[in-house]
Design a protein around this motif. Structure first.
Motif, PDB file in Angstrom:
ATOM      1  N   VAL A 162       0.846  -1.188   0.000  1.00 42.16           N
ATOM      2  CA  VAL A 162       0.000   0.000   0.000  1.00 42.16           C
ATOM      3  C   VAL A 162       0.886   1.245   0.000  1.00 42.16           C
ATOM      4  O   VAL A 162       1.744   1.409   0.865  1.00 42.16           O
ATOM      5  N   ARG A 163       0.685   2.099  -0.987  1.00 36.48           N
ATOM      6  CA  ARG A 163       1.574   3.239  -1.195  1.00 36.48           C
ATOM      7  C   ARG A 163       0.899   4.586  -0.968  1.00 36.48           C
ATOM      8  O   ARG A 163       1.577   5.593  -0.740  1.00 36.48           O
ATOM      9  N   ALA A 164      -0.423   4.632  -1.066  1.00 36.27           N
ATOM     10  CA  ALA A 164      -1.099   5.930  -0.955  1.00 36.27           C
ATOM     11  C   ALA A 164      -2.567   5.725  -0.605  1.00 36.27           C
ATOM     12  O   ALA A 164      -3.123   4.628  -0.747  1.00 36.27           O
TER      13      ALA A 164
ATOM     14  N   THR B  19     -10.379  12.779   0.368  1.00 40.88           N
ATOM     15  CA  THR B  19      -9.615  13.903  -0.182  1.00 40.88           C
ATOM     16  C   THR B  19     -10.468  15.152  -0.374  1.00 40.88           C
ATOM     17  O   THR B  19      -9.934  16.235  -0.635  1.00 40.88           O
ATOM     18  N   ALA B  20     -11.800  15.026  -0.247  1.00 41.44           N
ATOM     19  CA  ALA B  20     -12.663  16.208  -0.352  1.00 41.44           C
ATOM     20  C   ALA B  20     -12.509  17.120   0.860  1.00 41.44           C
ATOM     21  O   ALA B  20     -12.887  18.297   0.812  1.00 41.44           O
ATOM     22  N   SER B  21     -11.965  16.584   1.943  1.00 43.05           N
ATOM     23  CA  SER B  21     -11.791  17.361   3.175  1.00 43.05           C
ATOM     24  C   SER B  21     -10.313  17.522   3.501  1.00 43.05           C
ATOM     25  O   SER B  21      -9.639  16.534   3.811  1.00 43.05           O
TER      26      SER B  21
ATOM     27  N   LEU C  76      -3.727  11.351  -1.772  1.00 45.08           N
ATOM     28  CA  LEU C  76      -3.672  11.907  -3.117  1.00 45.08           C
ATOM     29  C   LEU C  76      -5.067  12.102  -3.686  1.00 45.08           C
ATOM     30  O   LEU C  76      -5.823  11.141  -3.854  1.00 45.08           O
ATOM     31  N   SER C  77      -5.397  13.337  -3.988  1.00 46.88           N
ATOM     32  CA  SER C  77      -6.689  13.654  -4.583  1.00 46.88           C
ATOM     33  C   SER C  77      -6.689  13.257  -6.052  1.00 46.88           C
ATOM     34  O   SER C  77      -5.626  13.029  -6.649  1.00 46.88           O
TER      35      SER C  77
END
Length: 367
Positions: A319-321, A327-329, A345-346
């Protein structure tokens, strides 16, 4: 969750063709040309050679069936192979595929055992609803008229229309797997953003949907993002993956990756449906070490990020990100970063460079 078990008893109903004969007679003259063909039938390339058969055996997963709409419920339209939604009316004839469905925010459904059935997905999966999310209305009711057959009378199944397993990729493309903490956590948006980011960087990007229920929505998102090729479980004979052995699902995951490699992809994103606790998804997670170059976890909030990263780390998955609705907040994103040590990451960040950075070697960070 609403329950429909007492009314429909999906696991014990026997085939009853009384009433079906009248339906068959009413529509025999118009044939199948006037039917509404659903998305899951997209592999039927010569509809003019198909026939309406008689009941000979209980339907199996993937069998194509012809049904009449008895009552229009939650699904008011049927998605065809081109993505168009066709409005449904009582008396319409639809062609779909028998299957199960597992959707915590929609329906739980199983293979029909009689002529009474429901439309489990807009894409044409036909089954019987066992339970529903409280936000969902009663399902669209169908009456199964009979199986779809070839000119010789042999039942047509998605198994017969599936791709052959490709040869193993000699040099597999860079492979990123997107998983989620739950349904509707932002997995498909994340996967599409990865595709678009790679495409913008000049890579030949492709996408695959490993598990889920038959619908074209995700395919269109991948294609709109710039995917050079899209392959999913439907291409390998399953209208919905719920209920198939995990060995079959694992083989399909590998075949999707290898088929996308055969089509010349530099980078591939594979999406697993539902959440980490869903049985099929949980079983496939154990195969990610050594298969995926990177895993991106889509979540709704920081607490889900912590739990999800721990599950993946315990399995050895790279798992890297983190991405998804969290990501909305900005505040929730900072909480997730602080608690997991992973980048959040968005979609915009993935499109604008972060997707390429995920392809570089890196260490998974544990919570």
């Amino acid at each position: 969750m609403q329950s429909f078990e007492n009314e429909f008893e999906p696991t014990i109903r026997c085939i009853d063709v009384s009433g079906a004969d009248q339906i068959r007679g009413d529509h025999a003259m118009q044939g199948l040309s006037a039917a509404k063909w659903s998305y899951v039938t997209r592999g039927v390339t010569d509809r003019g050679r198909t026939r309406l058969g008689g009941f000979a055996a209980q339907p199996r997963l993937g069998d194509l069936v012809v049904s009449s709409v008895k009552h229009v419920g939650e699904h008011e339209s049927l998605e065809n192979s081109h993505g168009r939604r066709a409005r449904l009316y009582p008396g319409d004839i639809v062609v779909g595929a028998c299957g199960n469905r597992y959707a915590t925010e929609f329906y739980e459904g199983y293979l029909p055992r009689g002529t009474a059935a429901h439309l489990l997905t807009a894409g044409g999966v036909v089954g019987v609803v066992a339970s529903a999310h409280a936000r969902r209305g009663p399902p669209t009711e169908l009456s199964v008229i009979g199986p779809l057959t070839d000119p010789a009378g042999a039942a047509i199944s998605l198994e017969k229309l599936s791709l052959r397993a490709p040869p193993p990729a000699r040099t597999p493309p860079a492979t990123v797997v997107v998983v989620g903490s739950s349904m509707s956590a932002g997995k498909t948006t994340t996967a599409a953003s990865l595709v678009n980011g790679w495409t913008r960087a000049g890579l030949t990007a492709a996408a695959g949907k490993v598990t889920g229920s038959g619908s074209g929505k995700d395919r269109w998102m991948y294609e709109d993002a710039g995917a050079s090729a899209v392959v999913d479980f439907l291409d390998f004979g399953m209208p919905s993956t719920f209920g198939y052995p995990v060995e079959r699902l694992r083989a399909t995951m590998i075949s999707i990756r290898d088929e996308l490699a055969r089509r010349g992809s530099d980078a591939v994103v594979l999406e697993l449906a539902d959440g980490l606790l869903q049985a099929d998804t949980a079983a496939l997670l154990a195969f990610l070490p050594g298969f995926a170059d990177a895993v991106v976890l889509a979540v709704r909030d920081a607490l889900s990020a912590v739990a999800g990263v721990r599950i993946l780390h315990d399995l050895g998955a790279p798992v890297r990100a983190i991405s998804g609705l969290v990501t909305a907040s900005p505040l929730a994103s900072r909480e997730a970063v602080a608690a997991t040590g992973l980048d959040v990451l968005s979609p915009a960040a993935l499109v604008n460079g972060a997707a390429v950075e995920l392809l570089s070697p890196g260490e998974a960070v544990s919570a």
